[in-house]
Design an enzyme around this catalytic site. Structure first.
Site, PDB file in Angstrom:
ATOM      1  N   HIS A 231       5.129   9.589 -14.823  1.00  0.00           N
ATOM      2  CA  HIS A 231       4.848  11.021 -14.822  1.00  0.00           C
ATOM      3  C   HIS A 231       3.838  11.368 -13.722  1.00  0.00           C
ATOM      4  O   HIS A 231       4.041  12.312 -12.951  1.00  0.00           O
ATOM      5  CB  HIS A 231       4.306  11.416 -16.196  1.00  0.00           C
ATOM      6  N   GLU A 235       4.830  13.353 -10.107  1.00  0.00           N
ATOM      7  CA  GLU A 235       4.156  14.613  -9.832  1.00  0.00           C
ATOM      8  C   GLU A 235       3.429  14.580  -8.480  1.00  0.00           C
ATOM      9  O   GLU A 235       3.572  15.490  -7.667  1.00  0.00           O
ATOM     10  CB  GLU A 235       3.141  14.873 -10.967  1.00  0.00           C
ATOM     11  N   LYS A 238       5.912  14.375  -5.492  1.00  0.00           N
ATOM     12  CA  LYS A 238       6.554  15.676  -5.243  1.00  0.00           C
ATOM     13  C   LYS A 238       5.617  16.577  -4.442  1.00  0.00           C
ATOM     14  O   LYS A 238       6.025  17.220  -3.469  1.00  0.00           O
ATOM     15  CB  LYS A 238       6.893  16.380  -6.577  1.00  0.00           C
ATOM     16  N   ASN A 239       4.353  16.640  -4.860  1.00  0.00           N
ATOM     17  CA  ASN A 239       3.378  17.475  -4.156  1.00  0.00           C
ATOM     18  C   ASN A 239       3.179  17.006  -2.721  1.00  0.00           C
ATOM     19  O   ASN A 239       3.098  17.815  -1.797  1.00  0.00           O
ATOM     20  CB  ASN A 239       2.031  17.465  -4.887  1.00  0.00           C
TER      21      ASN A 239
HETATM   22  C1  W6P Z   1      -1.215  18.635  -0.922  1.00  0.00           C
HETATM   23  C2  W6P Z   1      -1.623  19.238  -2.244  1.00  0.00           C
HETATM   24  C3  W6P Z   1      -1.438  18.069  -3.155  1.00  0.00           C
HETATM   25  C4  W6P Z   1      -1.636  17.944  -4.511  1.00  0.00           C
HETATM   26  C5  W6P Z   1      -1.398  16.712  -5.133  1.00  0.00           C
HETATM   27  C6  W6P Z   1      -0.939  15.624  -4.400  1.00  0.00           C
HETATM   28  C7  W6P Z   1      -0.736  15.750  -3.027  1.00  0.00           C
HETATM   29  C8  W6P Z   1      -0.985  16.967  -2.417  1.00  0.00           C
HETATM   30  N1  W6P Z   1      -0.845  17.325  -1.073  1.00  0.00           N
HETATM   31  O1  W6P Z   1      -1.215  19.215   0.172  1.00  0.00           O
END
Ligand code: W6P
Length: 388
Positions: A231, A235, A238-239
């Site tokens: 999980h 997550e 993906k971000n």
């Molecule tokens: C980003 C914003 C974020 C949140 C969580 C993980 C990676 C990233 N990269 O620009």
């Protein structure tokens, strides 16, 4: 009524925090009867502790139909479990208890989405002051970690002593005593990449480096709940992908996402580095905020949902990490990229549950009014105000 008397009674007890090792031992040598005797009490205690905090939420939020629904589910489940309060551990009670647990798991399946709707309703009805927002953030972190813990207890019991099938013969409930971190990371990456390709028609690649500092050269395995690690990784990847594609554009070469996994004596550390342009510290803080992250609801008209909507993915991932005394941090350089660091306890006796306790201090944190500033700094648009 009797319900509120029972709530008062059970909320006086502190939840018993279990370590991953205790979950393992119990799954291996415990019996259905002892598990039943422990659980029927412990579930009432964990439910009562969080139900008391629920009543301290801002009245405006409690009046929202979705919050009422959630609160009713908790009351129903608490009542359902009270039936077993004084019954002995016969095979018949255990069988009935197992059926009841399945019903409860199902009843609470959509708590997160339903609470999110409550927040949207609240925001649309009149907006939220800073103090309420802080109280809601404090509550939801405790509420969701409590929910993770209750579902862990129930699942564990049903897989080991009920008729829910384990993921593999090696698993003890939902714990994998030899969780292969590399395969969880690849699995999460492949699934995140699939969504990224479908949405943007392109995706960055990943460079994964594994370093076992304990047993040099050996593959990294830990005692862990693989679904929690998956999980978190899904997550964060993906971000990282979204940031990379949106910063560089779909026609450019994309910088790879670098992932480092290191197993030390105490910690398993994972760092995910993207070059997706990063975010300012103002925005970084908001990423964990339930109120900010409750974006306009995702499209339900058949149009494609975005890859990562900054929903509750990040705050919930941090809770999954913290649940067994791990943690999650984001370090960003605006204009460049972001590093996401995850830490998990590498030693199963050290990995013990972090559980909210209902107490005078949680009451104070939830009901405190706005505080007077004790640091002076300029707040744009507010000018200088005379001291209070
Ligand atoms: C980003 C914003 C974020 C949140 C969580 C993980 C990676 C990233 N990269 O620009």
């Amino acid at each position: 009524g009797t319900l509120s008397k029972k709530l008062d009674y059970y909320s006086q007890f502190q939840p018993s925090s279990l370590s991953i090792q205790q979950y393992l031992d119990f799954g291996r040598i415990g019996t259905a009867a002892t598990s039943y005797s422990f659980l029927k009490n412990e579930l009432l205690v964990r439910l009562a502790n969080i139900m008391q905090e629920f009543t301290l939420l801002p009245p405006k939020l409690l009046q929202m139909p979705s919050s009422k629904m959630v609160s009713n589910w908790y009351a129903e489940s608490f009542e359902d479990l009270l039936q077993f309060e004084s019954s002995s551990d016969t095979a018949e009670s255990v069988a009935k208890f197992n059926d009841q647990l399945s019903i409860i798991l199902k009843r609470h399946a959509h708590v997160v989405e339903t609470m999110a709707e409550g927040l949207i309703e609240l925001r649309e009805s009149d907006g939220v002051d800073i103090a309420s927002e802080k109280g809601i953030q404090y509550f939801l972190d405790r509420f969701y970690i409590n929910r993770i813990s209750i579902r862990m207890l129930q699942n564990q019991h049903l897989v080991v002593f009920g008729n829910v099938l384990p993921e593999s013969p090696r698993h003890v409930g939902c714990i994998d005593p030899a969780c292969n971190v590399e395969s969880v990371v690849y699995d999460a990456f492949e699934n995140a990449r699939f969504l990224c390709d479908r949405y943007y028609l392109t995706s960055p690649s990943m460079k994964l480096e594994m370093h076992n500092a304990v047993e040099k050269g050996k593959p990294i395995s830990v005692v862990a709940v693989p679904s929690h690690l998956y999980h978190i990784m899904f997550e964060l990847l993906k971000n990282a992908m979204r940031a990379t594609v949106e910063f560089h554009g779909v026609d450019d070469d994309l910088p790879e996402i670098k992932v480092f996994v290191v197993k030390g004596n105490e910690d398993l550390s994972i760092k995910i580095c993207d070059r997706g342009g990063g975010v300012s510290r103002t925005i970084l803080e908001r990423l964990y905020n339930y109120m900010y992250s409750t974006a306009p609801p995702p499209p339900r008209d058949g149009t494609q949902a975005p890859l990562a909507g900054y929903g509750y993915g990040l705050p919930l991932s941090r809770l999954y990490a913290r649940y067994f005394l791990g943690d999650l941090f984001l370090v960003s350089m605006e204009g460049h990229g972001t590093d996401a660091c995850i830490y998990l306890k590498a030693v199963p006796v050290e990995a013990s549950e972090v559980l909210p306790i209902y107490s005078t201090s949680s009451r104070r944190n939830l009901t405190m009014g706005p505080q007077v500033a004790d640091w002076s700094h300029h707040v744009p648009g507010q000018g200088n105000r005379p001291a209070q």
